[in-house]
Design an enzyme around this catalytic site. Structure first.
Site, PDB file in Angstrom:
ATOM      1  N   ARG A 244       4.424   7.954   0.590  1.00  0.00           N
ATOM      2  CA  ARG A 244       3.875   6.976  -0.349  1.00  0.00           C
ATOM      3  C   ARG A 244       4.880   6.781  -1.481  1.00  0.00           C
ATOM      4  O   ARG A 244       5.501   7.752  -1.942  1.00  0.00           O
ATOM      5  CB  ARG A 244       2.539   7.471  -0.943  1.00  0.00           C
ATOM      6  N   GLU A 273       4.252  -3.025  -3.424  1.00  0.00           N
ATOM      7  CA  GLU A 273       4.407  -3.540  -2.065  1.00  0.00           C
ATOM      8  C   GLU A 273       3.726  -4.898  -1.986  1.00  0.00           C
ATOM      9  O   GLU A 273       2.537  -4.970  -2.333  1.00  0.00           O
ATOM     10  CB  GLU A 273       3.820  -2.560  -1.052  1.00  0.00           C
ATOM     11  N   HIS A 292       7.074  -0.692   4.596  1.00  0.00           N
ATOM     12  CA  HIS A 292       5.802  -0.065   5.003  1.00  0.00           C
ATOM     13  C   HIS A 292       5.378  -0.496   6.418  1.00  0.00           C
ATOM     14  O   HIS A 292       4.238  -0.908   6.650  1.00  0.00           O
ATOM     15  CB  HIS A 292       4.682  -0.370   3.997  1.00  0.00           C
TER      16      HIS A 292
END
Ligand code: NAD
Length: 341
Positions: A244, A273, A292
């Site tokens: 993360r 993000e 991601h």
């Protein structure tokens, strides 16, 4: 009895596992509802809700408004935007999907490691842009690829020896690498059974040629890797984060790359993000960004969306769901919703 199941994160073109509901008398409502008010409006009389528990707000206000709800079936490993404590107070069980993408994420971590170690992006760019053969042009080879080391001689340090950390370690062992790991919650003997040497964090930072982060994001791991940690790393080392963004202090990462405290980084997850166009990481040639995507494969995506529905079906049948994250609510929940034989 007719149940109402509300899916608040119904992406187009994805199998949401609706077929699993056919064994029950269910009215199924689906949409893409992101805000507190949207979720409350559409799910307030639901018996079960499926949603993005790591992106959308399943907070105290929302959970309190779901007056009939017995389960929030989460579509993710993490559930950092869900107030699990409030869910427990309201007698709601929250589930996640803890096991859908270990192979994919560990695969990308290894992919980033090999790409960084073999300088694949740099070589790819040189071949395309300069039309060279690196066998015939040693100067260009050195310019693009130096220094490069044999992977078998390198040490990978894993921070967080859980499901994905372990899978990454095993893949690296398959490459013949030395693997060391730091995890204060896993016995050293468990690491040793996988041929991995347990070490403290300081030793890991100092001895690793590649460092791969695999911790959850919580109060303890927020900014776990900052300037002090980057300073301890080898200047030839590479840092990989598929966990993360918040586990790493981003300013310190950027500074470490700029000042040459480390040689490069493979970054799947960032604090913002999508990553902002102004983020300096975007312009750094020794950084690989994967946006991601680590969780993704055709197989894992299918499991991610279908598995929450298996949890909903269990809960509606009065069975305690397999992937419950708040076991503290089990007695209360079983007393109210549990199957009476
Ligand atoms: P896991 O719970 O199985 O393992 C996490 C490990 O971290 C545990 O062994 C725990 O003991 C350890 N840990 C906790 N605090 C620590 C600390 N302070 N220092 C060192 N170790 C610590 O989780 P997992 O399924 O292996 O997932 C790992 C990470 O990957 C999570 O952050 C998860 O959100 C992330 N993830 C990312 C993607 C992606 O697409 N990039 C997909 C799935 C999971």
């Amino acid at each position: 009895m007719t149940f109402k199941v509300v899916h608040t994160f119904a992406l187009e073109g994805v199998d949401l596992g609706e077929k699993l509901l056919s064994s029950l008398d269910v009215s199924f409502v689906k949409g893409m509802w992101r805000t507190e008010n949207e979720i409350i409006k559409n799910a307030k009389d639901a018996d079960a809700v499926v949603g993005a528990v790591s992106i959308h707000p399943f907070n105290r206000r929302v959970l309190g408004a779901l007056s009939k709800c017995r389960i929030i079936g989460g579509i993710a490993v993490g559930y950092n935007t869900t107030d699990v404590e409030a869910a427990t107070e309201y007698g709601i069980v929250v589930t996640n999907v803890p096991d859908y993408c270990m192979d994919e994420v560990s695969g990308l971590a290894i992919g980033l490691m090999l790409s960084l170690g073999h300088k694949i992006p740099q070589i790819d760019r040189a071949v395309r842009e300069r039309n060279i053969s690196l066998t015939m042009d040693r100067n260009a080879l050195v310019e693009v690829a130096y220094p490069m080391f044999r992977m078998r001689d390198q040490t990978l340090g894993i921070i967080g020896f859980g499901k994905i950390g372990t899978a990454t370690a095993l893949k690296a062992k398959g490459l013949g690498m030395q693997v060391i790991a730091y995890d204060p919650y896993v016995l050293g003997a468990v690491m040793e059974t996988h041929g991995v040497k347990p070490v403290d964090l300081e030793t890991l930072l100092k001895e690793s040629d590649f460092i791969s982060l695999h911790t959850p994001l919580n109060q303890e791991t927020l900014n776990l890797i900052g300037h002090e940690e980057f300073k301890k790393m080898k200047s030839t080392s590479y840092f990989i984060n598929t966990a993360r963004g918040g586990c790493v202090d981003q300013e310190s990462l950027i500074r470490a790359l700029r000042e040459g405290l480390i040689a490069g980084a493979g970054i799947d997850v960032t604090i913002d993000e999508p990553i902002a166009a102004t983020n300096p990481l975007i312009r750094m040639a020794n950084v690989i960004l994967t946006g991601h995507s680590a969780f993704y494969s055709v197989t894992s995506e299918s499991e991610l969306y279908v598995k929450p529905m298996t949890q909903v079906v269990m809960a509606l049948k009065g069975e305690w769901p397999t992937y419950a994250v708040n076991s503290e609510v089990k007695n209360k929940w079983m007393g109210k919703w549990g199957k009476k034989d």
